[in-house]
Design a protein around this motif. Structure first.
Motif, PDB file in Angstrom:
ATOM      1  N   CYS A  20       2.285  -9.939   3.940  1.00 53.06           N
ATOM      2  CA  CYS A  20       2.802  -9.136   5.054  1.00 53.06           C
ATOM      3  C   CYS A  20       2.876  -7.661   4.670  1.00 53.06           C
ATOM      4  O   CYS A  20       2.460  -6.785   5.437  1.00 53.06           O
ATOM      5  CB  CYS A  20       4.179  -9.671   5.462  1.00 53.06           C
ATOM      6  N   GLY A  21       3.396  -7.372   3.469  1.00 57.34           N
ATOM      7  CA  GLY A  21       3.475  -5.985   3.014  1.00 57.34           C
ATOM      8  C   GLY A  21       2.106  -5.345   2.889  1.00 57.34           C
ATOM      9  O   GLY A  21       1.928  -4.153   3.212  1.00 57.34           O
ATOM     10  N   PHE A  22       1.141  -6.111   2.415  1.00 58.22           N
ATOM     11  CA  PHE A  22      -0.230  -5.618   2.318  1.00 58.22           C
ATOM     12  C   PHE A  22      -0.766  -5.199   3.685  1.00 58.22           C
ATOM     13  O   PHE A  22      -1.359  -4.123   3.838  1.00 58.22           O
ATOM     14  CB  PHE A  22      -1.089  -6.717   1.683  1.00 58.22           C
ATOM     15  N   LEU A  23      -0.536  -6.023   4.708  1.00 60.02           N
ATOM     16  CA  LEU A  23      -1.025  -5.693   6.049  1.00 60.02           C
ATOM     17  C   LEU A  23      -0.323  -4.469   6.618  1.00 60.02           C
ATOM     18  O   LEU A  23      -0.952  -3.624   7.273  1.00 60.02           O
ATOM     19  CB  LEU A  23      -0.851  -6.896   6.969  1.00 60.02           C
ATOM     20  N   VAL A  24       0.976  -4.371   6.376  1.00 65.73           N
ATOM     21  CA  VAL A  24       1.733  -3.214   6.879  1.00 65.73           C
ATOM     22  C   VAL A  24       1.211  -1.929   6.255  1.00 65.73           C
ATOM     23  O   VAL A  24       0.939  -0.931   6.950  1.00 65.73           O
ATOM     24  CB  VAL A  24       3.231  -3.394   6.587  1.00 65.73           C
ATOM     25  N   LEU A  25       1.049  -1.914   4.940  1.00 65.14           N
ATOM     26  CA  LEU A  25       0.587  -0.708   4.259  1.00 65.14           C
ATOM     27  C   LEU A  25      -0.881  -0.422   4.580  1.00 65.14           C
ATOM     28  O   LEU A  25      -1.282   0.746   4.682  1.00 65.14           O
ATOM     29  CB  LEU A  25       0.780  -0.845   2.758  1.00 65.14           C
ATOM     30  N   PHE A  26      -1.685  -1.475   4.748  1.00 61.20           N
ATOM     31  CA  PHE A  26      -3.085  -1.270   5.107  1.00 61.20           C
ATOM     32  C   PHE A  26      -3.191  -0.616   6.476  1.00 61.20           C
ATOM     33  O   PHE A  26      -4.018   0.289   6.683  1.00 61.20           O
ATOM     34  CB  PHE A  26      -3.823  -2.607   5.086  1.00 61.20           C
ATOM     35  N   ALA A  27      -2.345  -1.035   7.417  1.00 63.32           N
ATOM     36  CA  ALA A  27      -2.348  -0.408   8.744  1.00 63.32           C
ATOM     37  C   ALA A  27      -1.973   1.075   8.646  1.00 63.32           C
ATOM     38  O   ALA A  27      -2.524   1.907   9.381  1.00 63.32           O
ATOM     39  CB  ALA A  27      -1.380  -1.149   9.667  1.00 63.32           C
ATOM     40  N   ARG A  28      -1.062   1.395   7.745  1.00 62.68           N
ATOM     41  CA  ARG A  28      -0.679   2.809   7.577  1.00 62.68           C
ATOM     42  C   ARG A  28      -1.815   3.619   6.976  1.00 62.68           C
ATOM     43  O   ARG A  28      -2.016   4.791   7.340  1.00 62.68           O
ATOM     44  CB  ARG A  28       0.570   2.897   6.704  1.00 62.68           C
ATOM     45  N   ILE A  29      -2.567   3.020   6.051  1.00 58.26           N
ATOM     46  CA  ILE A  29      -3.742   3.727   5.522  1.00 58.26           C
ATOM     47  C   ILE A  29      -4.774   3.926   6.630  1.00 58.26           C
ATOM     48  O   ILE A  29      -5.411   4.985   6.722  1.00 58.26           O
ATOM     49  CB  ILE A  29      -4.342   2.936   4.340  1.00 58.26           C
ATOM     50  N   LEU A  30      -4.929   2.916   7.483  1.00 61.55           N
ATOM     51  CA  LEU A  30      -5.854   3.053   8.607  1.00 61.55           C
ATOM     52  C   LEU A  30      -5.429   4.187   9.536  1.00 61.55           C
ATOM     53  O   LEU A  30      -6.277   4.860  10.130  1.00 61.55           O
ATOM     54  CB  LEU A  30      -5.942   1.741   9.383  1.00 61.55           C
ATOM     55  N   PHE A  38      -3.752  -3.758  -4.713  1.00 59.25           N
ATOM     56  CA  PHE A  38      -3.685  -2.950  -3.483  1.00 59.25           C
ATOM     57  C   PHE A  38      -2.470  -2.026  -3.494  1.00 59.25           C
ATOM     58  O   PHE A  38      -2.576  -0.850  -3.113  1.00 59.25           O
ATOM     59  CB  PHE A  38      -3.631  -3.848  -2.255  1.00 59.25           C
ATOM     60  N   PHE A  39      -1.313  -2.538  -3.901  1.00 52.60           N
ATOM     61  CA  PHE A  39      -0.121  -1.691  -3.932  1.00 52.60           C
ATOM     62  C   PHE A  39      -0.298  -0.537  -4.917  1.00 52.60           C
ATOM     63  O   PHE A  39       0.193   0.569  -4.674  1.00 52.60           O
ATOM     64  CB  PHE A  39       1.115  -2.520  -4.289  1.00 52.60           C
ATOM     65  N   ALA A  40      -1.008  -0.793  -6.018  1.00 53.40           N
ATOM     66  CA  ALA A  40      -1.317   0.294  -6.949  1.00 53.40           C
ATOM     67  C   ALA A  40      -2.249   1.311  -6.291  1.00 53.40           C
ATOM     68  O   ALA A  40      -2.062   2.529  -6.436  1.00 53.40           O
ATOM     69  CB  ALA A  40      -1.956  -0.273  -8.217  1.00 53.40           C
ATOM     70  N   LEU A  41      -3.253   0.823  -5.566  1.00 49.79           N
ATOM     71  CA  LEU A  41      -4.172   1.717  -4.856  1.00 49.79           C
ATOM     72  C   LEU A  41      -3.456   2.561  -3.822  1.00 49.79           C
ATOM     73  O   LEU A  41      -3.760   3.748  -3.637  1.00 49.79           O
ATOM     74  CB  LEU A  41      -5.273   0.904  -4.172  1.00 49.79           C
ATOM     75  N   ASP A  42      -2.511   1.956  -3.121  1.00 52.62           N
ATOM     76  CA  ASP A  42      -1.773   2.677  -2.088  1.00 52.62           C
ATOM     77  C   ASP A  42      -1.061   3.889  -2.676  1.00 52.62           C
ATOM     78  O   ASP A  42      -1.116   4.993  -2.119  1.00 52.62           O
ATOM     79  CB  ASP A  42      -0.769   1.738  -1.414  1.00 52.62           C
ATOM     80  N   GLN A  43      -0.401   3.684  -3.819  1.00 53.21           N
ATOM     81  CA  GLN A  43       0.285   4.801  -4.459  1.00 53.21           C
ATOM     82  C   GLN A  43      -0.711   5.778  -5.081  1.00 53.21           C
ATOM     83  O   GLN A  43      -0.483   6.996  -5.080  1.00 53.21           O
ATOM     84  CB  GLN A  43       1.256   4.282  -5.517  1.00 53.21           C
ATOM     85  N   PHE A  44      -1.813   5.267  -5.605  1.00 51.84           N
ATOM     86  CA  PHE A  44      -2.845   6.145  -6.144  1.00 51.84           C
ATOM     87  C   PHE A  44      -3.383   7.077  -5.060  1.00 51.84           C
ATOM     88  O   PHE A  44      -3.609   8.279  -5.303  1.00 51.84           O
ATOM     89  CB  PHE A  44      -3.980   5.310  -6.736  1.00 51.84           C
ATOM     90  N   LEU A  45      -3.592   6.541  -3.851  1.00 55.92           N
ATOM     91  CA  LEU A  45      -4.061   7.379  -2.741  1.00 55.92           C
ATOM     92  C   LEU A  45      -3.043   8.445  -2.381  1.00 55.92           C
ATOM     93  O   LEU A  45      -3.409   9.575  -2.032  1.00 55.92           O
ATOM     94  CB  LEU A  45      -4.363   6.510  -1.528  1.00 55.92           C
ATOM     95  N   ARG A  46      -1.769   8.101  -2.440  1.00 55.61           N
ATOM     96  CA  ARG A  46      -0.729   9.084  -2.170  1.00 55.61           C
ATOM     97  C   ARG A  46      -0.783  10.231  -3.171  1.00 55.61           C
ATOM     98  O   ARG A  46      -0.574  11.398  -2.830  1.00 55.61           O
ATOM     99  CB  ARG A  46       0.650   8.417  -2.219  1.00 55.61           C
ATOM    100  N   ILE A  47      -1.082   9.879  -4.411  1.00 55.74           N
ATOM    101  CA  ILE A  47      -1.178  10.908  -5.451  1.00 55.74           C
ATOM    102  C   ILE A  47      -2.477  11.688  -5.312  1.00 55.74           C
ATOM    103  O   ILE A  47      -2.478  12.922  -5.268  1.00 55.74           O
ATOM    104  CB  ILE A  47      -1.102  10.255  -6.849  1.00 55.74           C
TER     105      ILE A  47
END
Length: 507
Positions: A185-195, A236-245
């Protein structure tokens, strides 16, 4: 400029999500999470040798305080184990070194799960292997009537076997929800935010979220204890934060620490993901050397140290049990590895060529093995052709310097590394055994999903390409549907070509 680019404004990362996207996102994420949860609750908690092996270690730690699984009531049901000298060494009655059974899986994940369950096991006091028996009551049933052929008669019978209610379900199901459903569920939520930040068109945004929710093997594997979904989500959660950086310039120290911790934990669950950890570290060090050394490096080391510690506690050495493959540790009396069949037999020409020749088993060439890993019966792209669409986005992102370009290079590099590693690894020539999809590459699924928006935006104004993309999604979801009943089984392409006599395996 394409029609889509002319009519779609540039993405504003600060703008709120539109009402259609908000509604679609809420419904999609809720539906996919509910489907995953329902399948998990309905399916058997122990589904195959792979997950039972880890459950045995968890049982032994909680009920015996040891990594030895000799006494576990479920260990006869798994072949994912080794028989090695006891740790510490002991002599048996015959004066020979005493051997015990251990799970062949890395020890860290089962150790962490045992730690999570320890308070509940102590508080409740019910052993994990306790089974409550409920007597069956008499009921009417129909049986053939011997006096009147072709007819039946009613008989009142009481079944001999009682109903069994195993206690481990109440311990293990919450763990599966914690490890698989909540992160999904968290993966989908964060993926939607990246989208929100990357998809220019509603077409690209909606398709990509549909694909993430229903079009990959992450969904069916949320039903079972495994390292692949855990690694995919932490990557994926690591990638999400990497993209933020990297893309957004959010350079707080805690983000570097979180990226390091998550990437390091990914590597403990998928050993080739050490390449992911290394590439992330090099990229961050090139741009933020001080923060990488101060925050990323020490937190990345923590999971690796935890893995080494748990391995030593289990086996008295740091070497993984996988390294014993092809030796007596795996080929103990009664082990299927003494006479492997089906896909497992493909290992023999590489590990035991004399045995393979005696049994007439011919190994697959490097080219054929690579073909089936990519576009064949276990193909990453043939079973999930949404990633063929994503390949267009990958090429597009590699040619530009913008948002997600760094992830595109990571995706390309890691995919090449993993395909090369598994093509030339002589101890991994069975496509992951009886498993839906090429499970060794599952942790790369989020990387390839992130390539989708660029491809879909590029074809948004081309109806025939959109239809092909929908067809790719159709096949991908069909593959997922074929896997939902049991992820530890063969994918539909393998079943099809075997039934047609186009692909023969030892049976």
């Amino acid at each position: 400029m394409s029609t889509a680019e002319a009519h779609e404004p540039p993405v504003d990362v600060s703008a709120p999500r539109s009402e259609p996207r908000r509604l679609i996102g809420t419904l999609l994420i809720a539906t996919a999470t509910a489907l995953a949860l329902g399948a998990l609750l309905r399916q058997p908690t122990m589904m195959g040798a792979n997950d039972i092996s880890r459950w045995c270690t968890i049982w032994s730690l909680l009920e015996r305080g040891t990594y030895v699984i000799d006494d576990c009531p479920w260990h006869p049901e798994t072949q994912d184990k080794v028989q090695i000298p006891a740790n510490p060494p002991q002599d048996g009655p015959d004066g020979q070194p005493l051997k015990h059974y251990y799970s062949s899986k890395p020890a860290l994940l089962p150790t962490l799960i045992a730690g999570l369950l320890y308070p509940a096991r102590t508080l409740v006091g019910v052993p994990l292997d306790r089974v409550v028996l409920q007597p069956r009551e008499a009921r009417w049933s129909q049986v053939p009537d011997p006096d009147h052929p072709g007819k039946v008669k009613g008989v009142l019978t009481t079944p001999d076997q009682p109903v069994k209610w195993p206690s481990y379900v109440y311990y293990f199901k919450p763990i599966l929800i914690l490890l698989n459903i909540i992160p999904f569920c968290g993966f989908l939520v964060l993926f939607a935010r990246i989208l929100d930040r990357c998809a220019r068109t509603d077409w690209a945004w909606t398709y990509s979220l549909f694909a993430a929710a229903f079009g990959t093997y992450l969904l069916p594997y949320t039903q079972t204890l495994n390292n692949h979904t855990v690694a995919a989500f932490t990557a994926f959660f690591a990638l999400d934060q990497f993209l933020r950086i990297w893309d957004d310039g959010a350079d707080e120290g805690w983000r570097f620490a979180l990226v390091g911790l998550l990437a390091g934990f990914t590597a403990t669950n998928e050993l080739p993901a050490a390449a992911f950890l290394g590439l992330l570290g090099l990229a961050l060090a090139a741009r933020y050397p001080a923060r990488t050394i101060a925050w990323f490096v020490p937190f990345a080391a923590l999971p690796l140290l935890a893995l080494a510690t748990s391995q030593y506690a289990a086996f008295g050495k740091f070497k993984l049990a996988y390294e014993e493959f092809g030796t007596d540790a795996y080929e103990f009396e009664g082990s299927l590895w003494k006479t492997p069949l089906e896909l497992d037999a493909l290992n023999l020409p590489w590990t035991k060529p004399e045995e393979a020749a005696r049994r007439g088993i011919v190994g697959e060439s490097y080219a054929k093995y690579l073909l089936h890993m990519t576009l064949g019966h276990h193909g990453f792209w043939s079973l999930s052709p949404i990633f063929l669409v994503a390949a267009i986005g990958l090429v597009s992102l590699l040619r530009t310097r913008g948002r997600l370009s760094a992830v595109a290079w990571l995706t390309l590099g890691l995919t090449v590394i993993l395909l090369a590693f598994y093509t030339w690894n002589p101890k991994a020539r069975n496509y992951g055994g009886s498993a839906q999809g090429l499970r060794w590459l599952f942790w790369l699924i989020p990387f390839w999903l992130l390539m989708l928006p660029a491809a879909l935006d590029a074809i948004a104004d081309r109806p025939w390409l959109r239809r092909l993309a929908v067809l790719a999604l159709f096949v991908s979801v069909m593959s997922v549907g074929y896997a939902m009943r049991g992820p530890w089984s063969n994918p539909w392409i393998q079943d099809m070509i075997e039934h047609l006599g186009l692909y023969t395996l030892p049976r």
